[in-house]
Design a protein around this motif. Structure first.
Motif, mmCIF file in Angstrom:
data_model
loop_
_atom_site.group_PDB
_atom_site.id
_atom_site.type_symbol
_atom_site.label_atom_id
_atom_site.label_comp_id
_atom_site.label_asym_id
_atom_site.label_seq_id
_atom_site.Cartn_x
_atom_site.Cartn_y
_atom_site.Cartn_z
ATOM 1 N N GLY A 439 -12.164 -6.801 -46.554
ATOM 2 C CA GLY A 439 -12.421 -8.136 -46.038
ATOM 3 C C GLY A 439 -12.682 -8.192 -44.546
ATOM 4 N N TRP A 440 -12.852 -7.020 -43.920
ATOM 5 C CA TRP A 440 -13.089 -7.032 -42.464
ATOM 6 C C TRP A 440 -14.437 -7.685 -42.143
ATOM 7 C CZ3 TRP A 440 -16.114 -3.368 -39.225
ATOM 8 C CH2 TRP A 440 -15.923 -3.602 -37.862
ATOM 9 N N LEU A 441 -15.442 -7.412 -42.927
ATOM 10 C CA LEU A 441 -16.761 -8.022 -42.760
ATOM 11 C C LEU A 441 -17.037 -8.973 -43.910
ATOM 12 C CD1 LEU A 441 -18.977 -4.964 -41.673
ATOM 13 C CD2 LEU A 441 -17.834 -6.641 -40.208
ATOM 14 N N ALA A 442 -17.681 -10.090 -43.597
ATOM 15 C CA ALA A 442 -18.083 -11.055 -44.621
ATOM 16 C C ALA A 442 -19.415 -11.658 -44.212
ATOM 17 C CB ALA A 442 -17.022 -12.138 -44.795
ATOM 18 N N SER A 443 -20.089 -12.292 -45.159
ATOM 19 C CA SER A 443 -21.396 -12.880 -44.861
ATOM 20 C C SER A 443 -21.691 -14.002 -45.840
ATOM 21 C CB SER A 443 -22.483 -11.807 -44.957
ATOM 22 O OG SER A 443 -23.753 -12.367 -44.702
ATOM 23 N N ASP A 444 -22.390 -15.056 -45.347
ATOM 24 C CA ASP A 444 -22.835 -16.115 -46.238
ATOM 25 C C ASP A 444 -24.330 -16.383 -46.082
ATOM 26 O OD1 ASP A 444 -22.982 -17.383 -43.815
ATOM 27 O OD2 ASP A 444 -21.516 -18.949 -44.268
ATOM 28 N N SER A 445 -25.011 -15.490 -45.317
ATOM 29 C CA SER A 445 -26.458 -15.597 -45.185
ATOM 30 C C SER A 445 -26.999 -14.210 -44.852
ATOM 31 C CB SER A 445 -26.851 -16.604 -44.093
ATOM 32 O OG SER A 445 -26.585 -16.077 -42.814
ATOM 33 N N SER A 446 -28.319 -14.079 -44.875
ATOM 34 C CA SER A 446 -28.927 -12.773 -44.677
ATOM 35 C C SER A 446 -28.872 -12.302 -43.225
ATOM 36 C CB SER A 446 -30.387 -12.801 -45.142
ATOM 37 O OG SER A 446 -31.124 -13.760 -44.382
ATOM 38 N N LYS A 447 -28.631 -13.236 -42.276
ATOM 39 C CA LYS A 447 -28.670 -12.864 -40.860
ATOM 40 C C LYS A 447 -27.320 -12.976 -40.154
ATOM 41 C CE LYS A 447 -33.471 -14.386 -40.124
ATOM 42 N NZ LYS A 447 -34.341 -15.256 -39.292
ATOM 43 N N THR A 468 -15.529 -18.729 -35.998
ATOM 44 C CA THR A 468 -15.387 -19.733 -37.043
ATOM 45 C C THR A 468 -14.057 -20.451 -36.866
ATOM 46 O OG1 THR A 468 -14.231 -18.282 -38.604
ATOM 47 C CG2 THR A 468 -16.656 -18.185 -38.586
ATOM 48 N N PRO A 469 -13.851 -21.582 -37.568
ATOM 49 C CA PRO A 469 -12.549 -22.264 -37.491
ATOM 50 C C PRO A 469 -11.383 -21.369 -37.911
ATOM 51 C CG PRO A 469 -14.192 -23.721 -38.438
ATOM 52 C CD PRO A 469 -14.844 -22.372 -38.321
ATOM 53 N N ARG A 470 -11.665 -20.337 -38.716
ATOM 54 C CA ARG A 470 -10.606 -19.412 -39.144
ATOM 55 C C ARG A 470 -10.400 -18.269 -38.158
ATOM 56 N NH1 ARG A 470 -12.405 -17.980 -45.194
ATOM 57 N NH2 ARG A 470 -14.353 -17.654 -44.033
ATOM 58 N N GLY A 471 -11.164 -18.274 -37.058
ATOM 59 C CA GLY A 471 -10.982 -17.252 -36.045
ATOM 60 C C GLY A 471 -11.868 -16.036 -36.197
ATOM 61 N N GLU A 472 -12.761 -16.032 -37.173
ATOM 62 C CA GLU A 472 -13.644 -14.881 -37.369
ATOM 63 C C GLU A 472 -14.736 -14.883 -36.296
ATOM 64 O OE1 GLU A 472 -13.705 -14.708 -42.231
ATOM 65 O OE2 GLU A 472 -14.618 -16.398 -41.170
ATOM 66 N N HIS A 473 -15.079 -13.703 -35.823
ATOM 67 C CA HIS A 473 -16.167 -13.568 -34.859
ATOM 68 C C HIS A 473 -17.510 -13.604 -35.597
ATOM 69 C CE1 HIS A 473 -13.694 -12.440 -31.301
ATOM 70 N NE2 HIS A 473 -12.840 -12.102 -32.269
ATOM 71 N N ILE A 474 -18.506 -14.189 -34.941
ATOM 72 C CA ILE A 474 -19.806 -14.402 -35.579
ATOM 73 C C ILE A 474 -20.846 -13.502 -34.934
ATOM 74 C CG2 ILE A 474 -21.588 -16.091 -36.132
ATOM 75 C CD1 ILE A 474 -19.464 -18.278 -35.797
ATOM 76 N N LEU A 475 -21.526 -12.705 -35.759
ATOM 77 C CA LEU A 475 -22.665 -11.906 -35.310
ATOM 78 C C LEU A 475 -23.919 -12.498 -35.943
ATOM 79 C CD1 LEU A 475 -21.255 -8.261 -35.672
ATOM 80 C CD2 LEU A 475 -21.252 -9.738 -33.646
ATOM 81 N N LYS A 476 -24.766 -13.134 -35.113
ATOM 82 C CA LYS A 476 -25.994 -13.753 -35.608
ATOM 83 C C LYS A 476 -27.175 -12.842 -35.272
ATOM 84 C CE LYS A 476 -24.404 -18.520 -34.847
ATOM 85 N NZ LYS A 476 -24.691 -19.782 -34.114
ATOM 86 N N PHE A 477 -27.639 -12.095 -36.243
ATOM 87 C CA PHE A 477 -28.766 -11.200 -36.018
ATOM 88 C C PHE A 477 -30.074 -11.978 -36.033
ATOM 89 C CE2 PHE A 477 -25.367 -8.440 -37.395
ATOM 90 C CZ PHE A 477 -25.534 -7.316 -36.618
#
Length: 499
Positions: A439-447, A468-477
């Motif tokens: 569960g270290w990495l997750a995704s809800d879109s292709s980018k 995110t509101p849950r504290g996850e860091h966001i990587l937007k490719f």
């Protein structure tokens, strides 16, 4: 004349305390001891003043730093005592015995609570310290065994005498160094125009929590992770919450090879703000400074010789080129005549080596007068295993993954992608502890990829990490292909760790 003024101040405080002997008879012995210590301190300050005006004055450089520190602590202590004495009977012409007793209790309680050193103990420390300085001046030969213990005790005391521990109405006009801004300013030039910038975010970088044991001198020990900051400059916060991946001991040492500059520290402290210090095991301390008006940054190295003498070396960061050799960073000085080895810095962990390296590159690149291009942005012994583009805090950054060949270290780094700040690091994060975690990495879109745990060491005051509101860091490719390649690289690295 300053030493004479301080000597007179010590005597005035002694005379004021002498009046407590009769009204507070049960503490007459303690009062007498304090009066004696203050008069001895006054006598030693006068001795130093006379010695500086004699032939012994040529040895002053041997004690300049120690004298500045003990004078700063003594001045703070005397000012605190003055304010306590000034509250005696609230200025009434008649002072009762009970008022003397109350003030005496307040004085004792204040100094006991502020530090582990009572007022009498700290006056004894000042006396012993000044005696050693007089001896050094007269003999031109320090006593490293004695001075080492005294310096340690004074450092503990100075760490308790920080601006954050002072009452604003008491100590607002005094500081142990230059005044520090209460709010962080920009501290760097703008990233390249044309990069898409997002609206200002309400998210702030988490505040840095000072370590009270080191609060007056932002210090990073080479062997432990204690750190403090007098104000929230990113260069100090970058050392917070750091993991430790050992580098093998290759026998290298920390050393400076440049020309010593006896007055370097004094000159810097008159014009620059201290960012942080690193104490290396080889009797070497490295301190970085910056100047508000043009973001000019300098490095100061202090080496302590076997005889106890301090030697100082200083350069602006924009003439320094760095290269790694195993566990060591070599600082090379570039000038018209070529390149010379100026210093070697031996690191015990990969994290500290990288954070120092990235900090220097960022400070150097943001010099408003003469920035240096980041030709040394590739760290030797690291291999780039991924490179892509992300939209990070509204800017387009280069995201790279580096695998170290000499340690288990694997890290991410986001950098400026073009313009005059190209290759300047914005943040780095070590990920080898998390690879393969469920569960270290997750995704809800292709980018877009969400990262659950990521300790970012940030090298910019303007950067606001997106989460995110849950504290996850966001990587937007910027492309789905880059996101897919990143996920594949993480799988490959996790498989490599399991072998």
């Amino acid at each position: 004349m300053e030493l004479l003024a301080e000597a007179e101040k010590a005597e005035e405080h002694a005379d004021a305390l002498r009046k407590f002997k009769v009204p507070v008879p049960e503490s007459a012995k303690e009062v007498t001891a304090l009066v004696a210590e203050l008069y001895t301190i006054s006598h030693l300050l006068r001795d130093l003043h006379d010695l500086f005006r004699s032939d012994y004055g040529r040895n002053r450089y041997l004690i300049d730093e120690d004298l500045r520190e003990v004078r700063a602590s003594l001045e703070y202590t005397l000012d605190c005592l003055f304010r306590k004495l000034g509250s005696l009977a609230n200025g009434s012409t008649y002072v009762s015995n009970s008022a003397y007793a109350t003030t005496w209790r307040d004085i004792c309680a204040y100094f006991d609570q502020e530090s582990q050193l009572s007022l009498q103990t700290r006056l004894q420390l000042y006396k012993s310290f000044l005696k050693q300085l007089v001896s050094i001046i007269r003999k031109s030969q320090p006593q490293p065994g004695v001075m080492g213990g005294l310096r340690k005790d004074l450092d503990v005391l100075l760490s308790d005498q920080t601006p954050s521990n002072r009452l604003a109405d008491q100590m607002g006009s005094m500081s142990l160094g230059r005044s520090r801004p209460t709010k962080p300013r920009s501290f760097e030039r703008a990233r390249p125009p044309g990069s898409p910038q997002s609206p200002s975010s309400s998210r702030d970088i988490p505040p840095f929590a000072p370590d009270p044991s080191e609060a007056s001198d932002t210090t990073v020990s080479a062997d432990d992770s204690s750190l403090s900051a007098e104000y929230p400059h990113w260069a100090a916060r970058a050392w917070h919450d750091m993991s430790a991946t050992p580098l093998r001991n290759d026998g290298a040492v920390s050393k400076c090879y440049g020309d010593s500059m006896p007055d370097a520290k004094f000159r810097l402290e008159n014009e620059y703000d201290k960012l942080f210090s690193i104490l290396f095991p080889d009797q070497m301390r490295v301190t970085l400074y910056t100047r508000d008006r043009d973001d000019r940054a300098r490095i100061l190295c202090r080496m302590t010789t076997a005889s106890g003498n301090n030697r100082y070396y200083c350069l602006p960061l924009n003439v320094i080129h760095m290269q790694r050799q195993d566990s060591t960073l070599q600082l090379l000085r570039r000038d018209r005549e070529g390149v010379d080895l100026w210093a070697t810095l031996k690191f015990t962990t990969m994290e500290r080596l990288v954070v120092f390296y990235c900090t220097v590159i960022s400070l150097r690149a943001n010099d408003a007068r003469r920035p240096m291009s980041n030709k040394d942005h590739i760290l030797k012994h690291e291999r780039e295993v991924f490179g892509g583009k992300i939209v990070d805090d509204g800017y387009c950054h280069a995201l790279r993954v580096f695998l170290d060949r000499q340690s288990p270290s694997i890290r991410l780094q986001a950098s400026v992608i073009d313009g005059e700040l190209k290759h300047t690091p914005i943040w780095t994060a070590f990920i080898h502890h998390y690879l393969g975690s469920r569960g270290w990495l997750a995704s809800d879109s292709s980018k877009v990829i969400y990262v659950r745990d990521l300790r970012k060491h940030v090298f910019s005051s303007k950067y606001n990490p997106e989460r995110t509101p849950r504290g996850e860091h966001i990587l937007k490719f910027t492309t789905a292909a880059d996101a897919q390649a990143f996920r594949a690289t993480m799988r490959d690295l996790a498989a490599l760790q399991r072998r």
